[in-house]
Write an enzyme that holds these catalytic residues in place. Structure first.
Site, PDB file in Angstrom:
ATOM      1  N   SER A 197       0.836  -1.195   0.000  1.00  0.00           N
ATOM      2  CA  SER A 197       0.000   0.000   0.000  1.00  0.00           C
ATOM      3  C   SER A 197       0.877   1.254   0.000  1.00  0.00           C
ATOM      4  CB  SER A 197      -0.915  -0.051   1.227  1.00  0.00           C
ATOM      5  OG  SER A 197      -1.823   1.006   1.198  1.00  0.00           O
ATOM      6  N   TYR A 224      -3.775   7.815  -7.681  1.00  0.00           N
ATOM      7  CA  TYR A 224      -2.927   6.792  -7.057  1.00  0.00           C
ATOM      8  C   TYR A 224      -3.337   6.594  -5.596  1.00  0.00           C
ATOM      9  CZ  TYR A 224       1.380   4.807  -5.039  1.00  0.00           C
ATOM     10  OH  TYR A 224       2.283   4.033  -4.337  1.00  0.00           O
ATOM     11  N   LYS A 246      -4.903   3.257  -3.592  1.00  0.00           N
ATOM     12  CA  LYS A 246      -4.286   2.604  -2.432  1.00  0.00           C
ATOM     13  C   LYS A 246      -5.249   2.589  -1.244  1.00  0.00           C
ATOM     14  CE  LYS A 246      -0.270   1.470  -4.185  1.00  0.00           C
ATOM     15  NZ  LYS A 246       0.155   0.079  -4.335  1.00  0.00           N
TER      16      LYS A 246
HETATM   17  N1  LIG Z   1       8.739   3.678  -3.999  1.00  0.00           N
HETATM   18  C1  LIG Z   1       8.009   4.244  -3.030  1.00  0.00           C
HETATM   19  O1  LIG Z   1       8.414   5.260  -2.409  1.00  0.00           O
HETATM   20  C2  LIG Z   1       6.686   3.658  -2.653  1.00  0.00           C
HETATM   21  C3  LIG Z   1       5.974   4.277  -1.586  1.00  0.00           C
HETATM   22  C4  LIG Z   1       4.757   3.753  -1.201  1.00  0.00           C
HETATM   23  C5  LIG Z   1       4.258   2.629  -1.858  1.00  0.00           C
HETATM   24  N2  LIG Z   1       4.947   2.050  -2.885  1.00  0.00           N
HETATM   25  C6  LIG Z   1       4.372   0.850  -3.512  1.00  0.00           C
HETATM   26  O2  LIG Z   1       5.351  -0.177  -3.564  1.00  0.00           O
HETATM   27  C7  LIG Z   1       5.099  -1.049  -4.667  1.00  0.00           C
HETATM   28  C8  LIG Z   1       6.336  -1.215  -5.505  1.00  0.00           C
HETATM   29  O3  LIG Z   1       6.719   0.070  -5.955  1.00  0.00           O
HETATM   30  P1  LIG Z   1       8.188   0.411  -6.489  1.00  0.00           P
HETATM   31  O4  LIG Z   1       8.501   1.747  -5.953  1.00  0.00           O
HETATM   32  O5  LIG Z   1       9.118  -0.730  -6.273  1.00  0.00           O
HETATM   33  O6  LIG Z   1       7.854   0.594  -8.052  1.00  0.00           O
HETATM   34  P2  LIG Z   1       8.667   0.288  -9.372  1.00  0.00           P
HETATM   35  O7  LIG Z   1      10.113   0.445  -9.164  1.00  0.00           O
HETATM   36  O8  LIG Z   1       7.996   1.103 -10.418  1.00  0.00           O
HETATM   37  O9  LIG Z   1       8.360  -1.265  -9.615  1.00  0.00           O
HETATM   38  C9  LIG Z   1       7.076  -1.678  -9.952  1.00  0.00           C
HETATM   39  C10 LIG Z   1       7.096  -3.152 -10.266  1.00  0.00           C
HETATM   40  O10 LIG Z   1       5.764  -3.523 -10.662  1.00  0.00           O
HETATM   41  C11 LIG Z   1       5.833  -4.198 -11.880  1.00  0.00           C
HETATM   42  N3  LIG Z   1       4.600  -4.000 -12.625  1.00  0.00           N
HETATM   43  C12 LIG Z   1       3.943  -2.845 -12.896  1.00  0.00           C
HETATM   44  N4  LIG Z   1       2.849  -3.099 -13.613  1.00  0.00           N
HETATM   45  C13 LIG Z   1       2.801  -4.436 -13.788  1.00  0.00           C
HETATM   46  C14 LIG Z   1       1.910  -5.312 -14.466  1.00  0.00           C
HETATM   47  N5  LIG Z   1       0.823  -4.858 -15.094  1.00  0.00           N
HETATM   48  N6  LIG Z   1       2.167  -6.652 -14.436  1.00  0.00           N
HETATM   49  C15 LIG Z   1       3.261  -7.124 -13.796  1.00  0.00           C
HETATM   50  N7  LIG Z   1       4.136  -6.354 -13.150  1.00  0.00           N
HETATM   51  C16 LIG Z   1       3.906  -5.019 -13.160  1.00  0.00           C
HETATM   52  C17 LIG Z   1       7.071  -3.632 -12.592  1.00  0.00           C
HETATM   53  O11 LIG Z   1       7.588  -4.577 -13.479  1.00  0.00           O
HETATM   54  P3  LIG Z   1       7.416  -4.540 -15.081  1.00  0.00           P
HETATM   55  O12 LIG Z   1       7.377  -3.105 -15.480  1.00  0.00           O
HETATM   56  O13 LIG Z   1       8.600  -5.311 -15.532  1.00  0.00           O
HETATM   57  O14 LIG Z   1       6.135  -5.271 -15.332  1.00  0.00           O
HETATM   58  C18 LIG Z   1       8.027  -3.497 -11.405  1.00  0.00           C
HETATM   59  O15 LIG Z   1       8.662  -4.726 -11.149  1.00  0.00           O
HETATM   60  C19 LIG Z   1       3.914  -0.423  -5.415  1.00  0.00           C
HETATM   61  O16 LIG Z   1       2.721  -1.041  -5.000  1.00  0.00           O
HETATM   62  C20 LIG Z   1       3.932   1.027  -4.956  1.00  0.00           C
HETATM   63  O17 LIG Z   1       2.661   1.629  -5.063  1.00  0.00           O
HETATM   64  C21 LIG Z   1       6.142   2.550  -3.302  1.00  0.00           C
END
Ligand SMILES: NC(=O)c1ccc[n+]([C@@H]2O[C@H](COP(=O)([O-])OP(=O)(O)OC[C@H]3O[C@@H](n4cnc5c(N)ncnc54)[C@H](OP(=O)(O)O)[C@@H]3O)[C@@H](O)[C@H]2O)c1
Length: 242
Positions: free
Chosen positions: A133, A147, A151
């Site tokens: 989340s 977004y 969430k």
């Molecule tokens: N980074 C932050 O500060 C932060 C803060 C709060 C919450 N979050 C949450 O943490 C989670 C991971 O975020 P992140 O920051 O690691 O993002 P990220 O670096 O953009 O990675 C997202 C991952 O999701 C995959 N993905 C996206 N759409 C997809 C689809 N349709 N099918 C399969 N895979 C898919 C991407 O792989 P492919 O593109 O190869 O498919 C990638 O592996 C998310 O739920 C995000 O909302 C992140």
């Protein structure tokens, strides 16, 4: 037998870190994402036979079925619903309705569909679901309305799953602000739509992916059934002490 954990979106960021920690703990991983990068492939070499990498879109039923078919009779002990999109950015007044739909199609409807297909196997194993989340689902943040709403809906899905599926332990996890491609996109493309003070705070406070990676590992491998329905921050002692 080693627990089997399915992670959506392990090609980079938080999902990749979670896969590394889960494998290092001796569990097995099925990783489902659209792209396969060397860092993910390297895990197959480091942990031979312990990771299956499926190239696919977690919002497509046929790709979910391929990932579930790769269980080949093994139990499904947990899913980490990590894959999500943060873009497009925009305010309620200016963002086209279709852009709201793009985000909800992945972050909410994609997750609901995934659950509908995976629940039978999760029930069999009395498994766990970890929804990744965000604090954007709790606060008003200019430019992140779609977004954040997706969430908030995910958090409600977690509470509902916990009461509807008593055999499954369902947890929503806030990973913190983390240095990933999604966070970089906020600095690059989101800043024009957002409050500059928030953009600056996000850049200044971001952690490395190991922090949420460890937290997700703790929850999928060690959380007890009493955790079901909770929404937990990465630094909550309920997560870090496991
Ligand atoms: N980074 C932050 O500060 C932060 C803060 C709060 C919450 N979050 C949450 O943490 C989670 C991971 O975020 P992140 O920051 O690691 O993002 P990220 O670096 O953009 O990675 C997202 C991952 O999701 C995959 N993905 C996206 N759409 C997809 C689809 N349709 N099918 C399969 N895979 C898919 C991407 O792989 P492919 O593109 O190869 O498919 C990638 O592996 C998310 O739920 C995000 O909302 C992140």
């Amino acid at each position: 037998m080693s627990p089997m954990i399915l992670i959506t979106g392990a090609s980079r960021g938080i999902g990749l870190a979670a896969a590394k920690f889960i494998l290092a703990d001796g569990a097995k991983v099925i990783a489902l994402q659209r792209t396969i990068i060397p860092a993910l492939e390297a895990l197959s070499t480091k942990y031979p036979g312990a990771i299956q990498i499926i190239k696919g879109d977690f919002t497509k039923p046929e790709d979910i079925s391929s990932a579930l078919a790769s269980l080949a009779g093994d139990s499904l002990d947990a899913v980490v619903l990590n894959a999500a999109v943060g873009e497009p950015f925009g305010t309620i007044a200016t963002m086209p309705l279709d852009s709201f739909r793009v985000i909800f199609d992945v972050n909410f409807f994609g997750v609901v569909q995934f659950l509908q297909l995976a629940l039978p196997k999760l029930r069999e194993a009395k498994g766990k679901v970890v929804f990744v989340s965000s604090t954007a689902g709790e606060i008003g943040a200019k430019g992140l309305g779609a977004y954040g709403a997706s969430k908030a809906a995910l958090n409600q899905l977690n509470r509902t799953l916990a009461v509807e599926e008593p055999d499954i332990t369902s947890i929503a996890f806030h990973p913190g602000v983390v240095r990933t491609e999604m966070a970089a996109a906020i600095q690059r493309d989101g800043k024009d739509h957002m409050d500059p003070a928030v953009v600056g705070m996000l850049a200044a406070t971001a952690s490395e992916t190991d922090v949420p990676g460890r937290g997700i590992r703790n929850l999928v491998l060690r959380a007890e059934t009493e955790y079901s329905g909770k929404y937990l921050y990465f630094d909550d002692p309920l997560v870090t002490s496991l």
